[in-house]
Design an enzyme around this catalytic site. Structure first.
Site, mmCIF file in Angstrom:
data_model
loop_
_atom_site.group_PDB
_atom_site.id
_atom_site.type_symbol
_atom_site.label_atom_id
_atom_site.label_comp_id
_atom_site.label_asym_id
_atom_site.label_seq_id
_atom_site.Cartn_x
_atom_site.Cartn_y
_atom_site.Cartn_z
ATOM 1 N N GLY A 408 0.815 -1.205 0.000
ATOM 2 C CA GLY A 408 0.000 0.000 0.000
ATOM 3 C C GLY A 408 0.848 1.255 0.000
ATOM 4 O O GLY A 408 2.024 1.227 0.373
ATOM 5 N N ASP A 534 -7.860 9.567 11.984
ATOM 6 C CA ASP A 534 -8.114 8.930 10.690
ATOM 7 C C ASP A 534 -8.711 7.533 10.880
ATOM 8 O O ASP A 534 -8.212 6.545 10.353
ATOM 9 C CB ASP A 534 -6.824 8.851 9.879
ATOM 10 C CG ASP A 534 -7.097 8.667 8.379
ATOM 11 O OD1 ASP A 534 -8.249 8.913 7.953
ATOM 12 O OD2 ASP A 534 -6.179 8.262 7.647
#
Length: 706
Positions: A408, A534
């Site tokens: 990622g 987040d």
């Protein structure tokens, strides 16, 4: 008319007027509630009222499990003959009136499972005959009153799941009264102080509670070792100490003195050492939770350990042996020191000499390798874990940061999967993009925060590396434990349609609970409040046991002080990007970062888990619950119940889904102060688990102390 008749009439009239005033407060004046409370019936025949035969005065008021939603009025104090008051689970708010102290004959006070606020009134000390106090599952604040220790008749004290704060050492008089020849300790049978903010070690005086049957101190901030004085509590049948910061070895007296134990929960602490074999002697023990500690060595096989469904050992990395269903590695047995055979003796001597020579050769090789490695300039690495790691080791672990190892990328970092030679499990390396603005600050904040975090539902940081690469450029990376089941994002939105995303309702509730516990720890369980900033499915990672771990603290900011934020410590939300769809509205207006923002993101996460849709899609329909709940939820949640023809299971599943949706909506309210507190979220999710009829025991990790 005789004076006694006049007095009786006046006193009865006083009770009636007090009840009518009480009804007005309890029901907020809604006439549909308590319809029997009218002039056509004597008040002793009203719903929930019991009167004494002799004086026809109110002796019991029990109206539990209603939806009144009002307050408890001061007229309660006029019911001077009251012996039992049960208003549990009636959605009360406001404070406990001080007039409760006028009820000197009160035996039972049950106001549990409401929304009561404020402090426990000191006037309760006047109720010297009280036997049962149940105030759990409210929002009470302040200290645990020390005067409870002077209540001679008290047999049950339940204050769990509130916001009480104190050093538990100040409650030592609960057990210390016996030292003055008091009979208090002959009475107390049940003590629940769970899920508050109590600190410090368990006072040794608790050992004087010799008749205590159940003690629940779980989910606090207690620390220290378990005092040996608890060995005197020989009547204990249930002991709940999970979710604290206790350390040291598991006491041997659990198995030798507390022979009546049926349930023992020591999970989510810092206990270390081996599991005492003495626990095998507890013949009544049918539930033992030792999960998520630092235990090691051989697991016993007798007693409770012979039943795999009765024990929980998850999260202790170095256990071995035990019964075969546990699937633990075999224990290494040290060979006997007696070697009567001369041949064996020579063989051993030869092995030792050979080992020394091999070790010497290895040291020489390592010496030259170390000299070679010094040619690469490095800066000292940060030691946040149990080992240090260099740039060269990370380079090798990720096959030179190969694209095949890349799992990622983000605005601040690239993430690689790899393996280190001296670490048995796979790792994840987050390499910061130092060209991105804020990356260095992200690295510093993440290392500082994660290095101090220790919780079963946080992704564990193994170490950090601050060095230079082979080109001489600055290099910063963080090494995490690898989560084999991947992210919740992948499980919810599997683009390859492989079927891996078919999470059951049980699994989704468990994952929601895990993330809630992680946020509760970040917001309330550390010295400095940590705001994640987040919270989203991509940052929720799952291990082999489908336990969820909250990761990626790239946007986290430490806010000093749990109750007040100074202007120096606050972080302006304009510097926080977050993720579109999960960012709370106040951040868009430039408001200050706070735990309320995480709660909003968590609420959106819950709604996404419920509907299977990302927040960028329309979620407006979810605001209308319970109408049409089956039309808006993820269809995969309904498949296991498609063949149910009775409708019974369907109704129960609807209730679960509606409650889950209500929590999500309550957490994602527009105004921060209106959002559901995280401890209330945990309580409500546990309530869903308790009512859900189709749980698969192989998929559910049950927190027995909830």
């Amino acid at each position: 008319m005789p004076m006694s008749t006049i007095a009786l009439s006046l006193n009865s009239k006083t009770d009636k007027l007090a009840l009518l005033a009480l009804k007005e407060k309890l029901t907020n004046g809604v006439s549909d509630y308590l319809p029997s409370w009218n002039e056509s019936l004597h008040f002793c025949e009203w719903e929930g009222i019991t009167c004494g035969r002799r004086h026809m005065r109110v002796s019991a008021l029990h109206l539990e499990n209603q939806t009144f939603g009002g307050t408890l009025g001061s007229s309660l104090g006029n019911l001077t003959f009251l012996r039992m008051l049960n208003l549990s689970n009636v959605n009360l708010h406001g404070e406990i009136p001080t007039q409760v102290g006028l009820l000197k004959g009160l035996r039972v006070l049950d106001l549990g499972n409401n929304n009561l606020q404020g402090e426990i009134p000191i006037e309760l000390t006047n109720c010297t005959n009280i036997k049962v106090i149940r105030l759990a599952l409210n929002k009470l604040i302040g200290r645990v009153p020390a005067y409870f220790g002077s209540m001679m008749q008290l047999t049950e004290l339940s204050l769990g799941h509130n916001n009480l704060v104190d050093s538990i050492g100040k409650l030592k008089n609960l057990g210390g009264m016996a030292l003055a020849g008091n009979k208090f300790t002959d009475a107390l049978l049940y003590l629940d102080l769970s899920n508050n903010f109590l600190t410090g070690p368990i006072p040794s005086e608790f050992g004087n509670l010799k008749q205590l049957s159940q003690l629940n101190l779980s989910l606090n901030k207690l620390s220290g070792e378990i005092p040996k004085d608890l060995a005197s509590c020989i009547a204990l049948t249930e002991l709940w100490l999970g979710g604290n910061f206790f350390h040291g070895a598991i006491p041997l007296f659990f198995g030798s003195s507390l022979r009546s134990l049926k349930k023992l929960n020591l999970s989510e602490n810092n206990f270390s050492g081996i599991i005492p074999s003495e626990l095998e002697n507890l013949t009544y023990l049918n539930s033992l939770d030792l999960s998520f500690n630092n235990l090691y060595g051989e697991v016993p096989k007798g007693g409770v350990f012979s039943n795999v469904s009765a024990i929980l050992l998850t999260g202790n990395k170095n256990l071995c042996g035990g019964i075969s269903p546990l699937k633990l590695p075999p224990c290494f047995k040290v060979p006997s020191k007696k070697h009567k055979n001369p041949f064996k003796r020579k063989l051993i001597i030869g092995s030792v000499v050979g080992g020394v020579l091999i070790s010497f050769a290895v040291l020489i090789i390592l010496y030259f390798l170390a000299r070679k490695s010094k040619r690469l300039p490095t800066l000292p690495s940060l030691k946040n874990g149990n080992f240090r790691v260099t740039y060269g080791e990370i380079h090798e672990a990720t096959n030179g940061f190969s694209s095949s190892n890349l799992v990622g990328t983000g605005s601040f970092a690239s993430v690689y999967k790899g393996s280190l030679l001296y670490f048995e499990r796979p790792i994840v390396v987050k390499v910061l993009n130092l060209q991105a603005r804020g990356a260095t600050k992200s690295f510093t904040a993440e290392c500082k925060a994660l290095g101090k975090m220790k919780h079963r539902n946080l992704v564990k940081i193994l170490t950090c590396c601050s060095s230079v690469d082979y080109k001489g450029d600055e290099f910063k990376a963080i090494v995490f434990e690898f989560m084999p089941k991947g992210s919740l994002e992948k499980l919810l939105h599997d683009n390859e349609e492989s079927g891996i995303h078919n999470l059951s309702l049980t699994q989704r509730v468990d994952i929601a609970l895990d993330v809630a516990h992680a946020l509760d720890y970040l917001h309330n369980g550390t010295e400095n409040v940590v705001v994640h900033c987040d919270v989203k499915p991509n940052n929720v990672l799952l291990d082999d046991d489908m336990v969820a771990h909250l990761g990626d603290f790239g946007l986290a900011r430490l806010i000093h002080g749990a109750t007040a934020y100074s202007s120096v410590d606050q972080v302006n939300s304009s510097t926080i990007k977050g993720t579109i769809g999960y960012v709370p509205p106040e951040y868009g207006a430039g408001g200050q970062v706070s735990p309320h923002g995480d709660i909003y993101s968590y609420g959106i996460l819950l709604l996404e888990m419920l509907t299977g849709k990302r927040p960028t899609n329309s979620m407006s329909s979810i605001r209308n619950v319970p109408d049409g709940i089956f039309e808006i939820v993820d269809s995969h949640l309904l498949l296991p119940f498609a063949e149910d023809e009775t409708g019974i299971v369907e109704n129960k599943i609807r209730n679960c889904l509606v409650m889950f949706a209500i929590i999500g909506v309550a957490c994602s309210e527009e105004f921060p102060s209106y959002r559901m507190p995280i401890k209330d979220v945990i309580a409500k999710l546990n309530e869903i688990k308790s009512m859900f009829p189709c749980e698969d025991p192989l998929l559910v990790f049950t927190r027995k102390y909830d």
